[in-house]
Design a protein around this motif. Structure first.
Motif, PDB file in Angstrom:
ATOM      1  N   GLY A  68      11.798   3.573  -6.496  1.00 27.17           N
ATOM      2  CA  GLY A  68      11.111   3.274  -7.751  1.00 27.17           C
ATOM      3  C   GLY A  68       9.980   2.284  -7.561  1.00 27.17           C
ATOM      4  O   GLY A  68       8.917   2.405  -8.170  1.00 27.17           O
ATOM      5  N   LEU A  69      10.214   1.302  -6.686  1.00 26.17           N
ATOM      6  CA  LEU A  69       9.168   0.313  -6.410  1.00 26.17           C
ATOM      7  C   LEU A  69       7.997   0.921  -5.654  1.00 26.17           C
ATOM      8  O   LEU A  69       6.855   0.480  -5.825  1.00 26.17           O
ATOM      9  N   MET A  70       8.259   1.955  -4.823  1.00 26.40           N
ATOM     10  CA  MET A  70       7.161   2.641  -4.119  1.00 26.40           C
ATOM     11  C   MET A  70       6.187   3.282  -5.102  1.00 26.40           C
ATOM     12  O   MET A  70       5.020   3.478  -4.795  1.00 26.40           O
ATOM     13  N   LEU A  71       6.693   3.613  -6.277  1.00 26.21           N
ATOM     14  CA  LEU A  71       5.834   4.180  -7.308  1.00 26.21           C
ATOM     15  C   LEU A  71       5.275   3.092  -8.217  1.00 26.21           C
ATOM     16  O   LEU A  71       4.074   3.042  -8.469  1.00 26.21           O
ATOM     17  N   ALA A  72       6.142   2.210  -8.681  1.00 23.57           N
ATOM     18  CA  ALA A  72       5.730   1.230  -9.695  1.00 23.57           C
ATOM     19  C   ALA A  72       4.750   0.187  -9.161  1.00 23.57           C
ATOM     20  O   ALA A  72       3.778  -0.158  -9.836  1.00 23.57           O
ATOM     21  N   LEU A  73       4.978  -0.311  -7.955  1.00 17.32           N
ATOM     22  CA  LEU A  73       4.106  -1.373  -7.431  1.00 17.32           C
ATOM     23  C   LEU A  73       2.660  -0.909  -7.221  1.00 17.32           C
ATOM     24  O   LEU A  73       1.735  -1.602  -7.651  1.00 17.32           O
ATOM     25  N   LEU A 117      -8.521   2.867  -1.960  1.00 11.97           N
ATOM     26  CA  LEU A 117      -7.330   2.588  -1.145  1.00 11.97           C
ATOM     27  C   LEU A 117      -6.079   2.423  -2.015  1.00 11.97           C
ATOM     28  O   LEU A 117      -5.008   2.939  -1.681  1.00 11.97           O
ATOM     29  N   LEU A 118      -6.210   1.723  -3.120  1.00 11.38           N
ATOM     30  CA  LEU A 118      -5.071   1.576  -4.028  1.00 11.38           C
ATOM     31  C   LEU A 118      -4.680   2.923  -4.639  1.00 11.38           C
ATOM     32  O   LEU A 118      -3.493   3.201  -4.817  1.00 11.38           O
ATOM     33  N   ARG A 119      -5.662   3.733  -4.944  1.00  9.17           N
ATOM     34  CA  ARG A 119      -5.383   5.065  -5.500  1.00  9.17           C
ATOM     35  C   ARG A 119      -4.608   5.901  -4.493  1.00  9.17           C
ATOM     36  O   ARG A 119      -3.678   6.608  -4.850  1.00  9.17           O
ATOM     37  N   LEU A 120      -4.993   5.813  -3.223  1.00  7.90           N
ATOM     38  CA  LEU A 120      -4.281   6.532  -2.169  1.00  7.90           C
ATOM     39  C   LEU A 120      -2.834   6.042  -2.085  1.00  7.90           C
ATOM     40  O   LEU A 120      -1.903   6.853  -2.018  1.00  7.90           O
ATOM     41  N   ALA A 121      -2.627   4.729  -2.118  1.00  2.00           N
ATOM     42  CA  ALA A 121      -1.264   4.176  -2.080  1.00  2.00           C
ATOM     43  C   ALA A 121      -0.464   4.639  -3.296  1.00  2.00           C
ATOM     44  O   ALA A 121       0.728   4.973  -3.184  1.00  2.00           O
ATOM     45  N   MET A 122      -1.106   4.683  -4.445  1.00  2.00           N
ATOM     46  CA  MET A 122      -0.437   5.116  -5.662  1.00  2.00           C
ATOM     47  C   MET A 122      -0.026   6.586  -5.566  1.00  2.00           C
ATOM     48  O   MET A 122       1.095   6.954  -5.936  1.00  2.00           O
ATOM     49  N   LEU A 123      -0.890   7.419  -5.041  1.00  3.71           N
ATOM     50  CA  LEU A 123      -0.579   8.838  -4.918  1.00  3.71           C
ATOM     51  C   LEU A 123       0.497   9.090  -3.866  1.00  3.71           C
ATOM     52  O   LEU A 123       1.354   9.954  -4.042  1.00  3.71           O
ATOM     53  N   VAL A 124       0.478   8.321  -2.772  1.00  4.30           N
ATOM     54  CA  VAL A 124       1.540   8.424  -1.767  1.00  4.30           C
ATOM     55  C   VAL A 124       2.874   8.012  -2.386  1.00  4.30           C
ATOM     56  O   VAL A 124       3.904   8.664  -2.180  1.00  4.30           O
ATOM     57  N   GLY A 125       2.869   6.955  -3.173  1.00  2.00           N
ATOM     58  CA  GLY A 125       4.075   6.526  -3.865  1.00  2.00           C
ATOM     59  C   GLY A 125       4.585   7.573  -4.837  1.00  2.00           C
ATOM     60  O   GLY A 125       5.791   7.810  -4.940  1.00  2.00           O
TER      61      GLY A 125
END
Length: 186
Positions: free
Chosen positions: A70-75, A121-129
């Protein structure tokens, strides 16, 4: 109309006179159409992601998944939304009034370039999450790997679209700066 006629009309008395209030509005870089579209995007994305996080908890069985999933998505989502809000105010905080508008827009342009890189970069992290969240606990078969490939491809296309949108905004702002510089040099 010929080019010379247009130049004469521009230089002549036929140019419209701006009221003091209109000039004050133009002096603020925040009023540029690029920044209005950024504001609109931030509001829409913030509302959409907050709704997703609020309703997604129960709708997507987040309670049955480990906390770290859940944190992989929420953070990353919260980091992206925070970055949007702070970044927008940082972009438009270039000093105005005491310096020419082109200089103010130039400072905003530099800030927007940095914002765009971090946002991508944050968008990429968000999509990976997001993909990781939905892929957790799934027993993969050949068909599910194919579906995962389609989702990852769609995610990359969305990322490219996002980057293109910001590139277009940066170009539009750069053209405005160039036009102001050219108008000032004549």
């Amino acid at each position: 109309m010929e080019l010379n006629e247009l130049k004469d009309l521009w230089k002549g008395d036929g140019t419209p006179h701006k009221k003091q209030k209109e000039i004050e509005v133009l002096m603020h870089a925040k009023s540029h159409p690029v920044f209005r579209s950024v504001r609109r995007q931030i509001v829409v994305e913030t509302l959409a992601w907050v709704m997703f996080l609020l309703f997604g908890y129960s709708a997507f069985d987040a309670a049955t998944k480990p906390l770290w999933v859940g944190l992989m998505l929420a953070l990353p989502v919260m980091a992206t939304l925070t970055h949007h809000l702070i970044g927008y105010f940082w972009m438009v905080s270039a000093p105005v009034g005491s310096i020419p508008l082109s200089e103010s827009l130039r400072a905003s342009y530099r800030r927007m370039r940095w914002f765009t890189m971090r946002d991508t970069l944050l968008r990429l992290a968000m999509l990976v999450g997001l993909v990781s969240f939905f892929a957790y606990g799934i027993t993969f078969t050949a068909g599910k790997y194919g579906l995962l490939g389609v989702i990852c491809t769609a995610t990359l296309i969305q990322l490219v679209f996002h980057r293109t949108l910001w590139g277009r905004r940066l170009r539009r702002l750069r053209y405005t700066i160039q036009a102001l510089d050219e108008a000032g040099s004549h």
